[in-house]
Design an enzyme around this catalytic site. Structure first.
Site, short mmCIF file in Angstrom:
data_model
loop_
_atom_site.label_atom_id
_atom_site.label_comp_id
_atom_site.label_asym_id
_atom_site.label_seq_id
_atom_site.Cartn_x
_atom_site.Cartn_y
_atom_site.Cartn_z
N THR A 1 18.56 42.23 36.40
CA THR A 1 19.27 43.49 36.44
C THR A 1 20.03 43.54 37.76
O THR A 1 19.49 43.15 38.79
CB THR A 1 18.29 44.67 36.27
OG1 THR A 1 18.99 45.88 36.48
CG2 THR A 1 17.11 44.59 37.22
N LYS B 1 26.43 65.05 47.74
CA LYS B 1 25.91 66.08 48.64
C LYS B 1 27.11 66.78 49.27
O LYS B 1 27.73 66.25 50.18
CB LYS B 1 25.03 65.49 49.72
CG LYS B 1 23.72 64.87 49.22
CD LYS B 1 23.84 63.38 49.03
CE LYS B 1 22.59 62.76 48.43
NZ LYS B 1 22.83 61.36 47.98
N GLU C 1 14.09 47.92 33.45
CA GLU C 1 12.71 47.86 33.90
C GLU C 1 11.72 48.41 32.86
O GLU C 1 10.52 48.25 32.99
CB GLU C 1 12.55 48.66 35.21
CG GLU C 1 13.17 48.02 36.44
CD GLU C 1 14.68 48.24 36.55
OE1 GLU C 1 15.28 48.77 35.59
OE2 GLU C 1 15.24 47.86 37.59
N TRP D 1 23.46 69.91 46.22
CA TRP D 1 23.56 68.68 45.43
C TRP D 1 24.39 68.95 44.20
O TRP D 1 24.17 69.92 43.47
CB TRP D 1 22.17 68.22 45.00
CG TRP D 1 21.42 67.53 46.08
CD1 TRP D 1 21.61 67.65 47.43
CD2 TRP D 1 20.36 66.59 45.91
NE1 TRP D 1 20.74 66.84 48.11
CE2 TRP D 1 19.94 66.18 47.21
CE3 TRP D 1 19.71 66.06 44.80
CZ2 TRP D 1 18.92 65.26 47.41
CZ3 TRP D 1 18.69 65.15 45.00
CH2 TRP D 1 18.30 64.75 46.29
#
Lengths: 560, 560
Positions: free
Chosen positions: A189, A446, A336, A451
């Site tokens: 990956t 940010k 994963e 956020w």
């Protein structure tokens, strides 16, 4: 540990390890009429598939492949790839599914890092392979895969050609039992920084993933995704997390499978029509490409069910697909995680909602599939409430998560800190268990002390009728810390500038969906957005290019 | 053993054992509208079920139940039984599901043999329990289950009443992780000779069985047995192989569940109607009883899907059910196999056949479900061909077969000789993988030097319109070795004697279906056929009774 009554299942007559060979039913149990199709070149019955898997196992064994060896595959999606996904693990070896879209340097790195001993190379990749062969440190032998008559291509340490060797091999192989915790597959990956990282999965993990995926895809009503009469065609490469594990599920269920080789839109659409494909999966950008290609123009894709994963699915694409007859369902996972973690099945309550509400759930990551535990944590590792509001890093537990990155102890420990797999995704969880991915942690913008989710902004921008594709990243800003920057592809006969985009976004500011500093003050209109090798927006490259454009005051830029 | 690359899955951060608690989704992931119903007395949401499981775990823990202890349950089928099937294994203890239809002596035997430490007793069984309590050698404590207001029944070493204790307990329990190979359930199977034998299953086995069963029930087209909008009611007791594992599947899928308590036909039919039940499972004799009960007269059961197992399903019953709107599917398994082994899903080829052919497959044991290997062997242990003709003992491998009989080393070794579980059933396997159970090995009739299947003959006899129920056994015969003997229940307004039966069977002799010595020369017409505690024909008792009738020249007998 509790003092339970423990029975050892791997000893004695009743030992029955969970091995990939168990997913392959005895030939007679498959429908005689259901085939494995490769483009317009090959049609196999399941019985023939089983025999070819045994032949391949004999070829590999005679060529010296031993249990524990790693065998790499460089091929387009094909029946042969499917055969490799069974035969190689079934003799106790590890199949390394090479991402052929990586750069030659990256492929070289992964092959040496994985310690590949044996490589199967499609003739289309021979030039690439020859370019790196001198620097491969562990490969002993090669095997050539050809589609056409060109069966005498030169490769170093060539054992022979796939079809010729299979033709001469026995169609019987007594596949042995061994420990279910044996590694079966590995692949790499690519992260945003550093070298590709190798994840790996055991027989046990793949068997459990397959059973759970089969139960999930078959068992729900809101959209019954997969039944034994469906026809399956992957549009996510088999090197990409085993095409999300669906080839194993399809084989277990005995479903007709169609492999398209390269992902050329014309071939995909032709196979869809001629083979009557009803079930596929892909990343959003590939779907976008498919819907927009000239061959697809005006085509009604009624009856095609597509699972979308890999990146967030936005509302505009959902509706564009729906208008063409395609039923999309979002799912979530990553390299994963084998990959299936959640699927956007709607419950009765959500099904009873308005169309608008339903769509807003169908494009979320969905609810965890059986056997998966999901939670969100703050930066101190504290669990956050499942209130649909609190945002934190999504962490997971499940029986099919990679145990780490191959020979990367530090990164593996970081992945698994606190006993949970850390996804790197910011998410909310609501009381229905729905996961809503807000952003990659590193892609969150940010700005002005708040956020801002790049995904949220992409979703809102995608609703503008001129927008075909959009990527939003944060760029450094001396006043705000970061400011959002939108990279856009617009429809051929439309135009869009920063001012028009501001007008489009203003109502969402008024509704409170976003803050006013979420409106980009600069955008770029381009013909193509950089993608990774698996078709995701490549935000790393996008950030670099934006910096270059800004430095050179490129003509792509439109400033408020 | 091959030298594969082995990863230990039970160590490290990623350890994720297959535990029954994983089948219980977090409360929010269940449909709010789907309930667990107990007769007309209790309705629970899945969230409440989860809380009650935690409360029960707290009650048991506070009462001193430890991991490794065996906790017995004597109850009718209920939400409480479901709670026990989760809570007891989830604290690391073993749930012993007591067959309340056994004789008190047998129940006493099983409880002492299983070393039960703790017993939950429904007030209906208090008298029975008090009768054996003095001879129980391992029980420390009891817990009373009551449906009504009678909450102060006397029991030795009584901890308290179920509902009162649950009401006072915390609805939170931090269920621990432990080894997936821990025993979770045990129960006793009654053979034809000797004492009941205890089989047992681990968490891992039950989780795998549940995932595979969910995939099988949801994934097929010919009859899609179970989807999340179905309503499930067991008609096989929960002490009988965990009601075939379906309560675990239903909980995993979040399906509405309806528990009928006792199996009184009126209650079953009322619940079917009022709760809109769509999916059940039972043995043939129970279905027969249900179809023939006065309340069911003229009732159209359209939309009810029932899995039939435990004994062979004959054509007459299949058609009788079909005529009433019930879609039957045969399945095969036994106490030793958790139980699901095969299911009579029809493939495209069979679906395209005539109705008669379809029925002949729908009543067979079916094709093995994923992860199950089936084979037939001769008396020397040699494998026989899957040609649909060769008959041999059916032997099995699968990840969810009992490892043996509790504290019966010899019988366990016999069960598992040669590394396969021996079913004691004679079967054929055909090239489609279909298992056709020909008979129990011990019920095959050896007549005139040939083997005659008692099941075949029962099937042919059941086609006579006067026949309501039939059992065929072999009785000793000086000339033929054995001769078949038919025990019959006839419809109230019909008659049948040995001569009429002969006329009915003659065409099948002419067609070559059976030999002429397969025609019974003596039959008995009775009002009831002896059954075992789980509703199967009790051929052991039948043989004894026939001997007695023949000795006394009973009026039941009809001779050619």
């Amino acid at each position: 540990m509790l003092q339970t009554r423990i029975l050892e299942p791997t000893e004695g007559a009743y030992a029955y390890p969970l091995l990939i060979k168990r997913l392959l039913l005895s030939g007679g149990r498959y429908e005689k009429t259901r085939e494995i199709v490769y483009r317009d070149q090959v049609r196999l019955s399941y019985r023939e598939l089983g025999e070819r898997i045994a032949r391949l196992a004999n070829v590999l064994t005679e060529a010296g492949v031993k249990a524990g060896d790693t065998v790499a595959v460089m091929d387009w999606d094909s029946h042969r790839y499917l055969e490799c996904m069974f035969a190689i693990p079934m003799i106790g070896a590890v199949v390394h599914t090479i991402n052929v879209r990586l750069s030659p340097e990256q492929i070289l790195y992964t092959m040496n890092h994985a310690e590949d001993r044996f490589v199967l190379v499609n003739s289309d990749f021979v030039a690439l392979y020859q370019g790196i062969a001198g620097q491969l440190t562990t490969v002993d032998k090669t095997l050539l895969i050809t589609d056409g008559p060109e069966r005498c291509v030169e490769l170093p340490n060539l054992v022979g050609e796939y079809e010729q060797l299979l033709a001469g091999a026995s169609p019987r192989y007594d596949f042995p039992d061994f420990d279910e915790n044996s590694v079966a597959t590995t692949f790499y990956t690519t992260g945003t920084t550093g070298n590709p990282k190798g994840v790996y999965f055991t027989h046990r993990q793949l068997v459990l993933h397959t059973l759970a995926e089969a139960a999930v895809l078959g068992g729900d009503d809101s959209v019954r995704l997969l039944s034994s009469s469906d026809v399956y065609m992957p549009i996510t490469p088999m090197f990409h997390v085993h095409a999300w594990g669906i080839p194993y599920v399809a084989t277990l269920m005995g479903i007709k499978q169609v492999y398209p080789g390269r992902y050329e839109p014309d071939m995909l659409i032709r196979l869809w029509r001629e083979e009557q494909v009803t079930f596929s999966h892909c990343v959003p950008t590939i779907l976008q490409m498919l819907l927009n290609c000239p061959t697809a123009k005006g085509q009604d894709f009624g009856g095609w069910k597509i699972i979308i994963g890999g990146s967030a699915l936005n509302r505009a694409l959902y509706q564009a697909a729906q208008a063409r007859g395609i039923q999309l369902t979002a799912a979530y996972g990553m390299s994963e995680t084998c990959p299936l973690i959640s699927c956007a099945h709607l419950n009765d309550e959500l099904l009873a909602g308005s169309e608008d509400e339903r769509v807003s759930y169908r494009i979320k990551a969905g609810v965890p599939v059986p056997m998966v535990e999901a939670a969100i944590i703050d930066e101190h590792g504290r669990f956050l409430p499942n209130d649909g509001e609190s945002q934190g890093e999504l962490v997971l537990r499940a029986p099919w998560l990679t145990q780490g990155y191959y020979q990367e102890a530090d990164k593996s420990a970081e992945l698994w800190r606190g006993g949970w797999l850390h996804t790197g995704d910011v998410a909310t969880l609501d009381s229905m268990g729905f996961i809503d991915i807000r952003d990659r942690i590193k892609d969150v913008i940010k700005t002005g002390g708040e956020w801002l989710s790049s995904l949220d902004l992409e979703d809102l921008i995608s609703r503008h009728e001129a927008v075909r594709e959009v990527a939003v990243v944060g760029v450094p800003d001396p006043q705000w810390g970061e400011r959002p920057f939108a990279l856009l592809v617009v429809h051929p006969d439309r135009q869009l500038d920063a001012k028009a985009l501001k007008e489009h976004l203003k109502p969402f500011v008024e509704l409170g969906h976003i803050n006013k500093w979420a409106i980009p003050s600069q955008i770029a209109v381009v013909t193509e957005i950089p993608k990774t090798s698996v078709g995701k927006l490549d935000k790393k490259r996008i950030r670099v290019e934006i910096g270059q454009w800004q430095a050179s005051n490129s003509a792509f830029l439109s400033t408020l």
